[in-house]
Scaffold this active site. Structure first.
Site, PDB file in Angstrom:
ATOM      1  N   ASP A 154      18.439  64.525  52.687  1.00  0.00           N
ATOM      2  CA  ASP A 154      18.355  64.853  51.259  1.00  0.00           C
ATOM      3  C   ASP A 154      16.961  65.390  50.929  1.00  0.00           C
ATOM      4  OD1 ASP A 154      19.676  64.236  48.380  1.00  0.00           O
ATOM      5  OD2 ASP A 154      17.513  63.882  48.309  1.00  0.00           O
ATOM      6  N   HIS A 206      18.927  69.277  39.717  1.00  0.00           N
ATOM      7  CA  HIS A 206      18.033  68.120  39.879  1.00  0.00           C
ATOM      8  C   HIS A 206      17.976  67.245  38.610  1.00  0.00           C
ATOM      9  CE1 HIS A 206      14.514  66.984  42.715  1.00  0.00           C
ATOM     10  NE2 HIS A 206      14.933  65.915  42.088  1.00  0.00           N
ATOM     11  N   LYS A 221      18.238  70.777  46.054  1.00  0.00           N
ATOM     12  CA  LYS A 221      18.432  70.707  44.594  1.00  0.00           C
ATOM     13  C   LYS A 221      17.668  71.835  43.924  1.00  0.00           C
ATOM     14  CE  LYS A 221      18.112  65.706  45.295  1.00  0.00           C
ATOM     15  NZ  LYS A 221      17.065  65.488  46.302  1.00  0.00           N
ATOM     16  N   TYR A 246      10.264  69.104  46.542  1.00  0.00           N
ATOM     17  CA  TYR A 246       9.616  68.238  47.543  1.00  0.00           C
ATOM     18  C   TYR A 246       8.687  69.052  48.454  1.00  0.00           C
ATOM     19  CZ  TYR A 246      13.432  64.993  46.319  1.00  0.00           C
ATOM     20  OH  TYR A 246      14.337  64.201  45.663  1.00  0.00           O
TER      21      TYR A 246
HETATM   22  P1  NDP Z   1      13.162  54.576  48.281  1.00  0.00           P
HETATM   23  O1  NDP Z   1      13.743  53.571  47.373  1.00  0.00           O
HETATM   24  O2  NDP Z   1      13.993  55.161  49.349  1.00  0.00           O
HETATM   25  O3  NDP Z   1      11.844  53.916  48.904  1.00  0.00           O
HETATM   26  C1  NDP Z   1      10.984  54.624  49.761  1.00  0.00           C
HETATM   27  C2  NDP Z   1       9.697  53.815  49.945  1.00  0.00           C
HETATM   28  O4  NDP Z   1       9.975  52.575  50.603  1.00  0.00           O
HETATM   29  C3  NDP Z   1       8.675  54.539  50.783  1.00  0.00           C
HETATM   30  O5  NDP Z   1       7.400  54.193  50.282  1.00  0.00           O
HETATM   31  C4  NDP Z   1       8.874  53.931  52.191  1.00  0.00           C
HETATM   32  O6  NDP Z   1       7.647  53.993  52.894  1.00  0.00           O
HETATM   33  C5  NDP Z   1       9.262  52.512  51.846  1.00  0.00           C
HETATM   34  N1  NDP Z   1      10.215  51.913  52.810  1.00  0.00           N
HETATM   35  C6  NDP Z   1      11.311  52.468  53.357  1.00  0.00           C
HETATM   36  N2  NDP Z   1      11.978  51.613  54.138  1.00  0.00           N
HETATM   37  C7  NDP Z   1      11.262  50.454  54.103  1.00  0.00           C
HETATM   38  C8  NDP Z   1      11.444  49.185  54.714  1.00  0.00           C
HETATM   39  N3  NDP Z   1      12.484  48.945  55.512  1.00  0.00           N
HETATM   40  N4  NDP Z   1      10.514  48.219  54.463  1.00  0.00           N
HETATM   41  C9  NDP Z   1       9.448  48.459  53.661  1.00  0.00           C
HETATM   42  N5  NDP Z   1       9.224  49.641  53.055  1.00  0.00           N
HETATM   43  C10 NDP Z   1      10.140  50.639  53.264  1.00  0.00           C
HETATM   44  O7  NDP Z   1      12.528  55.712  47.359  1.00  0.00           O
HETATM   45  P2  NDP Z   1      12.665  57.266  47.148  1.00  0.00           P
HETATM   46  O8  NDP Z   1      12.173  57.529  45.791  1.00  0.00           O
HETATM   47  O9  NDP Z   1      12.062  58.002  48.263  1.00  0.00           O
HETATM   48  O10 NDP Z   1      14.259  57.535  47.119  1.00  0.00           O
HETATM   49  C11 NDP Z   1      15.021  57.918  48.233  1.00  0.00           C
HETATM   50  C12 NDP Z   1      15.354  59.392  48.205  1.00  0.00           C
HETATM   51  O11 NDP Z   1      16.078  59.728  47.020  1.00  0.00           O
HETATM   52  C13 NDP Z   1      14.138  60.331  48.117  1.00  0.00           C
HETATM   53  O12 NDP Z   1      13.417  60.408  49.329  1.00  0.00           O
HETATM   54  C14 NDP Z   1      14.791  61.601  47.672  1.00  0.00           C
HETATM   55  O13 NDP Z   1      15.438  62.233  48.767  1.00  0.00           O
HETATM   56  C15 NDP Z   1      15.794  61.078  46.646  1.00  0.00           C
HETATM   57  N6  NDP Z   1      15.278  61.104  45.255  1.00  0.00           N
HETATM   58  C16 NDP Z   1      15.943  61.851  44.318  1.00  0.00           C
HETATM   59  C17 NDP Z   1      15.523  61.907  43.020  1.00  0.00           C
HETATM   60  C18 NDP Z   1      16.276  62.706  42.032  1.00  0.00           C
HETATM   61  O14 NDP Z   1      15.782  62.907  40.919  1.00  0.00           O
HETATM   62  N7  NDP Z   1      17.435  63.213  42.358  1.00  0.00           N
HETATM   63  C19 NDP Z   1      14.323  61.173  42.563  1.00  0.00           C
HETATM   64  C20 NDP Z   1      13.703  60.385  43.597  1.00  0.00           C
HETATM   65  C21 NDP Z   1      14.181  60.346  44.876  1.00  0.00           C
HETATM   66  P3  NDP Z   1       7.491  54.709  54.335  1.00  0.00           P
HETATM   67  O15 NDP Z   1       7.990  56.115  54.232  1.00  0.00           O
HETATM   68  O16 NDP Z   1       6.022  54.618  54.588  1.00  0.00           O
HETATM   69  O17 NDP Z   1       8.313  53.870  55.279  1.00  0.00           O
END
Ligand code: NDP
Length: 278
Positions: free
Chosen positions: A51, A114, A81, A56
Protein backbone atom coordinates in the site's frame (compact mmCIF):
# COMPACT_ATOMS: atom_id res chain seq x y z
CA UNK A 1 -13.51 -16.80 10.24
CA UNK A 2 -11.96 -20.16 9.72
CA UNK A 3 -11.09 -19.04 6.22
CA UNK A 4 -8.51 -16.57 7.64
CA UNK A 5 -5.71 -19.07 7.71
CA UNK A 6 -3.13 -17.94 5.19
CA UNK A 7 -0.85 -14.94 4.76
CA UNK A 8 -1.77 -14.99 1.06
CA UNK A 9 -5.50 -15.23 1.81
CA UNK A 10 -7.91 -12.75 0.22
CA UNK A 11 -11.28 -11.10 0.61
CA UNK A 12 -13.32 -10.84 -2.59
CA UNK A 13 -14.31 -7.34 -3.73
CA UNK A 14 -17.75 -6.71 -5.22
CA UNK A 15 -16.34 -6.83 -8.75
CA UNK A 16 -14.91 -10.32 -8.13
CA UNK A 17 -11.26 -9.23 -7.65
CA UNK A 18 -9.49 -10.98 -4.78
CA UNK A 19 -7.62 -8.59 -2.48
CA UNK A 20 -5.07 -10.01 -0.01
CA UNK A 21 -6.35 -9.21 3.48
CA UNK A 22 -2.86 -8.56 4.83
CA UNK A 23 -0.63 -5.98 3.18
CA UNK A 24 2.47 -3.93 3.92
CA UNK A 25 1.95 -0.19 4.48
CA UNK A 26 4.86 2.00 3.39
CA UNK A 27 3.94 5.47 4.67
CA UNK A 28 7.13 7.18 5.97
CA UNK A 29 9.39 4.52 4.42
CA UNK A 30 12.20 6.25 2.54
CA UNK A 31 12.26 6.08 -1.25
CA UNK A 32 15.50 4.09 -1.30
CA UNK A 33 16.83 0.91 0.22
CA UNK A 34 14.54 1.38 3.18
CA UNK A 35 11.35 0.77 1.19
CA UNK A 36 13.04 -1.69 -1.18
CA UNK A 37 14.34 -3.89 1.65
CA UNK A 38 11.05 -3.73 3.54
CA UNK A 39 9.12 -4.91 0.46
CA UNK A 40 11.62 -7.70 -0.27
CA UNK A 41 11.36 -8.95 3.33
CA UNK A 42 7.58 -8.75 3.15
CA UNK A 43 7.39 -10.65 -0.15
CA UNK A 44 9.83 -13.28 1.15
CA UNK A 45 7.61 -13.68 4.21
CA UNK A 46 4.55 -14.19 1.99
CA UNK A 47 2.87 -10.77 1.92
CA UNK A 48 1.34 -10.14 -1.50
CA UNK A 49 -0.07 -6.63 -1.07
CA UNK A 50 1.73 -3.27 -0.91
CA UNK A 51 0.00 0.00 0.00
CA UNK A 52 1.62 3.22 -1.22
CA UNK A 53 0.41 6.67 -2.35
CA UNK A 54 1.84 9.46 -4.48
CA UNK A 55 2.15 11.65 -1.37
CA UNK A 56 4.42 9.06 0.31
CA UNK A 57 7.03 9.92 -2.33
CA UNK A 58 8.30 6.37 -2.49
CA UNK A 59 6.54 4.97 -5.54
CA UNK A 60 9.88 4.69 -7.42
CA UNK A 61 11.28 2.57 -4.60
CA UNK A 62 8.12 0.46 -4.48
CA UNK A 63 8.43 -0.14 -8.24
CA UNK A 64 12.10 -1.06 -7.99
CA UNK A 65 11.36 -3.51 -5.17
CA UNK A 66 8.61 -5.20 -7.19
CA UNK A 67 10.74 -5.46 -10.33
CA UNK A 68 13.77 -6.80 -8.50
CA UNK A 69 11.81 -9.43 -6.55
CA UNK A 70 11.37 -13.00 -7.71
CA UNK A 71 7.60 -12.78 -7.30
CA UNK A 72 5.75 -12.19 -10.59
CA UNK A 73 4.07 -8.77 -10.85
CA UNK A 74 0.61 -10.29 -11.26
CA UNK A 75 0.92 -12.06 -7.90
CA UNK A 76 1.40 -8.75 -6.05
CA UNK A 77 -1.58 -6.52 -5.24
CA UNK A 78 -0.33 -2.95 -5.69
CA UNK A 79 -2.31 0.00 -4.30
CA UNK A 80 -1.74 3.72 -4.77
CA UNK A 81 -3.80 6.85 -4.17
CA UNK A 82 -4.51 10.14 -5.87
CA UNK A 83 -3.41 13.05 -3.68
CA UNK A 84 -5.68 15.98 -2.80
CA UNK A 85 -3.87 18.60 -4.90
CA UNK A 86 -4.36 16.40 -7.99
CA UNK A 87 -8.09 15.94 -7.61
CA UNK A 88 -10.44 16.78 -10.50
CA UNK A 89 -10.99 14.78 -13.71
CA UNK A 90 -8.03 15.63 -15.98
CA UNK A 91 -5.59 16.11 -13.13
CA UNK A 92 -6.46 12.69 -11.70
CA UNK A 93 -5.86 10.97 -15.06
CA UNK A 94 -2.49 12.75 -15.21
CA UNK A 95 -1.62 11.86 -11.60
CA UNK A 96 -2.47 8.22 -12.29
CA UNK A 97 -0.13 8.11 -15.31
CA UNK A 98 2.62 9.72 -13.21
CA UNK A 99 2.16 7.16 -10.43
CA UNK A 100 2.36 4.32 -12.96
CA UNK A 101 5.53 5.87 -14.44
CA UNK A 102 7.16 6.13 -11.05
CA UNK A 103 6.13 2.58 -10.21
CA UNK A 104 7.18 1.39 -13.69
CA UNK A 105 3.96 -0.59 -13.93
CA UNK A 106 1.32 -0.77 -16.63
CA UNK A 107 -1.66 -1.29 -14.31
CA UNK A 108 -2.61 -0.93 -10.65
CA UNK A 109 -4.62 -3.43 -8.65
CA UNK A 110 -6.38 -0.72 -6.65
CA UNK A 111 -6.41 3.06 -6.93
CA UNK A 112 -7.98 5.14 -4.15
CA UNK A 113 -9.13 8.72 -3.69
CA UNK A 114 -6.90 9.60 -0.72
CA UNK A 115 -9.25 12.10 0.98
CA UNK A 116 -12.77 13.38 0.14
CA UNK A 117 -11.81 16.86 -1.11
CA UNK A 118 -15.00 18.92 -1.17
CA UNK A 119 -16.33 19.88 -4.61
CA UNK A 120 -13.69 17.71 -6.26
CA UNK A 121 -14.14 14.09 -5.28
CA UNK A 122 -17.03 13.47 -7.70
CA UNK A 123 -14.92 14.49 -10.72
CA UNK A 124 -12.00 12.53 -9.30
CA UNK A 125 -14.25 9.49 -9.04
CA UNK A 126 -15.36 9.90 -12.68
CA UNK A 127 -11.69 9.73 -13.67
CA UNK A 128 -11.26 6.54 -11.65
CA UNK A 129 -14.36 5.08 -13.36
CA UNK A 130 -12.84 5.90 -16.76
CA UNK A 131 -9.50 4.29 -15.87
CA UNK A 132 -11.31 1.25 -14.48
CA UNK A 133 -13.38 0.84 -17.65
CA UNK A 134 -10.19 1.11 -19.69
CA UNK A 135 -8.82 -1.76 -17.57
CA UNK A 136 -5.90 0.31 -16.28
CA UNK A 137 -6.95 -0.51 -12.69
CA UNK A 138 -8.44 -3.78 -11.45
CA UNK A 139 -10.43 -2.13 -8.65
CA UNK A 140 -11.24 1.42 -7.56
CA UNK A 141 -12.04 2.78 -4.15
CA UNK A 142 -11.88 5.62 -1.67
CA UNK A 143 -10.18 6.46 1.59
CA UNK A 144 -11.34 8.57 4.51
CA UNK A 145 -14.93 8.65 3.24
CA UNK A 146 -17.55 8.94 5.98
CA UNK A 147 -21.08 7.64 5.36
CA UNK A 148 -22.35 10.95 3.97
CA UNK A 149 -19.44 11.11 1.49
CA UNK A 150 -20.23 7.57 0.33
CA UNK A 151 -23.96 8.31 0.04
CA UNK A 152 -23.25 11.41 -2.02
CA UNK A 153 -20.79 9.55 -4.26
CA UNK A 154 -23.09 6.58 -4.80
CA UNK A 155 -26.08 8.80 -5.59
CA UNK A 156 -24.17 10.65 -8.30
CA UNK A 157 -21.99 8.02 -9.92
CA UNK A 158 -22.13 4.72 -11.74
CA UNK A 159 -19.75 2.44 -9.87
CA UNK A 160 -19.94 1.74 -6.14
CA UNK A 161 -16.43 1.96 -4.60
CA UNK A 162 -14.94 -1.45 -3.98
CA UNK A 163 -12.93 -0.37 -0.91
CA UNK A 164 -12.99 2.31 1.80
CA UNK A 165 -9.63 2.65 3.59
CA UNK A 166 -10.11 4.29 7.01
CA UNK A 167 -8.21 4.95 10.20
CA UNK A 168 -9.10 1.91 12.30
CA UNK A 169 -7.76 0.61 15.62
CA UNK A 170 -9.14 -0.29 19.06
CA UNK A 171 -9.69 3.40 19.93
CA UNK A 172 -11.47 4.17 16.61
CA UNK A 173 -13.84 1.44 15.51
CA UNK A 174 -16.63 3.38 13.70
CA UNK A 175 -18.84 0.28 13.71
CA UNK A 176 -21.78 2.03 12.02
CA UNK A 177 -19.54 2.96 9.07
CA UNK A 178 -18.28 -0.63 8.88
CA UNK A 179 -21.90 -1.83 8.86
CA UNK A 180 -22.86 0.69 6.18
CA UNK A 181 -19.94 -0.43 4.00
CA UNK A 182 -20.83 -4.08 4.49
CA UNK A 183 -24.43 -3.37 3.49
CA UNK A 184 -23.17 -1.83 0.22
CA UNK A 185 -20.47 -4.46 -0.40
CA UNK A 186 -17.71 -1.90 0.10
CA UNK A 187 -14.69 -3.66 1.61
CA UNK A 188 -13.49 -1.91 4.77
CA UNK A 189 -9.75 -1.49 5.15
CA UNK A 190 -7.69 -0.25 8.12
CA UNK A 191 -4.98 2.38 8.05
CA UNK A 192 -2.83 2.94 11.15
CA UNK A 193 -4.08 -0.35 12.64
CA UNK A 194 -1.46 0.04 15.40
CA UNK A 195 -2.13 3.78 15.88
CA UNK A 196 1.20 4.54 14.19
CA UNK A 197 2.93 2.68 17.00
CA UNK A 198 1.10 4.51 19.82
CA UNK A 199 -0.83 1.37 20.73
CA UNK A 200 2.36 -0.08 22.15
CA UNK A 201 2.60 2.75 24.68
CA UNK A 202 -0.86 1.92 26.04
CA UNK A 203 -1.38 -1.26 27.97
CA UNK A 204 -4.90 -1.92 26.73
CA UNK A 205 -4.09 -5.21 25.02
CA UNK A 206 -1.30 -6.56 27.23
CA UNK A 207 -3.53 -8.99 29.13
CA UNK A 208 -5.03 -10.41 25.95
CA UNK A 209 -1.58 -10.74 24.41
CA UNK A 210 -0.53 -12.80 27.45
CA UNK A 211 -3.66 -14.93 27.28
CA UNK A 212 -3.02 -15.88 23.65
CA UNK A 213 0.77 -15.92 24.00
CA UNK A 214 0.95 -13.39 21.17
CA UNK A 215 2.24 -9.83 20.83
CA UNK A 216 -0.01 -6.78 21.02
CA UNK A 217 0.58 -6.22 17.29
CA UNK A 218 -0.52 -9.76 16.49
CA UNK A 219 -3.68 -9.41 18.61
CA UNK A 220 -4.70 -6.15 16.99
CA UNK A 221 -4.00 -7.35 13.44
CA UNK A 222 -5.84 -10.64 13.99
CA UNK A 223 -8.78 -8.64 15.41
CA UNK A 224 -8.80 -6.62 12.16
CA UNK A 225 -9.02 -9.73 10.01
CA UNK A 226 -11.65 -11.44 12.17
CA UNK A 227 -13.78 -8.29 11.82
CA UNK A 228 -13.52 -8.69 8.05
CA UNK A 229 -11.26 -5.64 7.79
CA UNK A 230 -8.25 -5.66 5.45
CA UNK A 231 -5.13 -4.43 7.21
CA UNK A 232 -1.79 -2.92 6.12
CA UNK A 233 0.59 -2.64 9.08
CA UNK A 234 3.70 -0.61 8.30
CA UNK A 235 7.19 -1.56 9.34
CA UNK A 236 10.61 -1.18 7.80
CA UNK A 237 12.13 -3.67 10.27
CA UNK A 238 12.55 -7.24 9.13
CA UNK A 239 11.68 -8.87 12.43
CA UNK A 240 8.48 -6.84 12.81
CA UNK A 241 7.43 -7.47 9.21
CA UNK A 242 7.73 -11.18 9.93
CA UNK A 243 6.08 -11.20 13.37
CA UNK A 244 3.25 -8.88 12.27
CA UNK A 245 2.25 -11.59 9.80
CA UNK A 246 2.39 -14.39 12.32
CA UNK A 247 -1.35 -14.24 12.94
CA UNK A 248 -2.72 -17.29 11.19
CA UNK A 249 -2.20 -19.92 13.88
CA UNK A 250 -4.72 -18.70 16.44
CA UNK A 251 -8.23 -17.35 16.73
CA UNK A 252 -9.60 -14.66 19.06
CA UNK A 253 -12.78 -15.81 20.83
CA UNK A 254 -16.07 -13.96 20.25
CA UNK A 255 -15.92 -12.73 23.83
CA UNK A 256 -12.45 -11.27 23.37
CA UNK A 257 -13.42 -9.77 20.00
CA UNK A 258 -16.22 -7.91 21.85
CA UNK A 259 -13.76 -6.88 24.56
CA UNK A 260 -11.50 -5.22 21.96
CA UNK A 261 -14.49 -3.61 20.22
CA UNK A 262 -15.48 -2.10 23.57
CA UNK A 263 -12.13 -0.28 23.86
CA UNK A 264 -13.48 2.15 21.25
CA UNK A 265 -13.23 5.81 22.26
CA UNK A 266 -14.01 7.29 18.85
CA UNK A 267 -10.54 8.77 19.14
CA UNK A 268 -8.66 9.77 16.00
CA UNK A 269 -4.93 9.69 15.79
CA UNK A 270 -5.01 11.27 12.33
CA UNK A 271 -7.09 14.04 10.71
CA UNK A 272 -10.89 14.12 10.74
CA UNK A 273 -12.30 13.45 7.25
CA UNK A 274 -15.05 16.00 7.94
CA UNK A 275 -12.61 18.72 8.81
CA UNK A 276 -9.21 18.62 7.15
CA UNK A 277 -7.41 21.34 5.34
CA UNK A 278 -4.78 19.88 3.03
P1 NDP B 1 0.75 1.63 11.76
O1 NDP B 1 -0.39 1.59 12.69
O2 NDP B 1 0.90 0.57 10.75
O3 NDP B 1 2.07 1.72 12.66
C1 NDP B 1 3.35 1.86 12.10
C2 NDP B 1 4.34 2.20 13.22
O4 NDP B 1 4.43 1.13 14.16
C3 NDP B 1 5.73 2.45 12.71
O5 NDP B 1 6.31 3.45 13.52
C4 NDP B 1 6.44 1.10 12.94
O6 NDP B 1 7.83 1.34 13.12
C5 NDP B 1 5.77 0.62 14.20
N1 NDP B 1 5.63 -0.85 14.27
C6 NDP B 1 5.24 -1.70 13.31
N2 NDP B 1 5.16 -2.96 13.74
C7 NDP B 1 5.54 -2.92 15.05
C8 NDP B 1 5.67 -3.92 16.05
N3 NDP B 1 5.40 -5.19 15.80
N4 NDP B 1 6.09 -3.52 17.29
C9 NDP B 1 6.38 -2.23 17.56
N5 NDP B 1 6.28 -1.24 16.65
C10 NDP B 1 5.84 -1.58 15.39
O7 NDP B 1 0.74 3.07 11.08
P2 NDP B 1 0.67 3.69 9.63
O8 NDP B 1 0.17 5.06 9.81
O9 NDP B 1 1.94 3.49 8.92
O10 NDP B 1 -0.50 2.86 8.89
C11 NDP B 1 -0.29 1.74 8.08
C12 NDP B 1 -0.39 2.08 6.61
O11 NDP B 1 -1.68 2.63 6.30
C13 NDP B 1 0.56 3.19 6.13
O12 NDP B 1 1.90 2.76 6.05
C14 NDP B 1 -0.08 3.57 4.84
O13 NDP B 1 0.23 2.62 3.83
C15 NDP B 1 -1.56 3.54 5.21
N6 NDP B 1 -2.09 4.86 5.62
C16 NDP B 1 -3.12 5.41 4.90
C17 NDP B 1 -3.66 6.62 5.23
C18 NDP B 1 -4.78 7.17 4.44
O14 NDP B 1 -5.13 8.34 4.63
N7 NDP B 1 -5.37 6.43 3.55
C19 NDP B 1 -3.15 7.41 6.37
C20 NDP B 1 -2.10 6.75 7.10
C21 NDP B 1 -1.61 5.52 6.74
P3 NDP B 1 8.97 0.64 12.23
O15 NDP B 1 8.69 0.91 10.78
O16 NDP B 1 10.22 1.29 12.72
O17 NDP B 1 8.89 -0.83 12.57
Amino acid sequence: MNSITDIKGTFQLHNGVHMPYLGLGVYLADNDNEVIDAIHWALDTGYRHIDTASIYRNEEGVGKAIHSSSIPREEIFVVSKVWNADQGYDTTIKAFEESLNRLQLDYLDLYLIHWPVKNKYLDTWKALETLYKEKRIRAIGVSNFMQHHLEDLMAKSEIVPMVNQMEFHPHLVQQSLIDFCKQHHIQYEAWSPMMQGKIFELSILDDLANTYNKTVAQIVLRWNLQKGVITIPKSVKKERIVTNSNIFDFEISNEDMSYIDALDKNHRNGPDPNNFNF
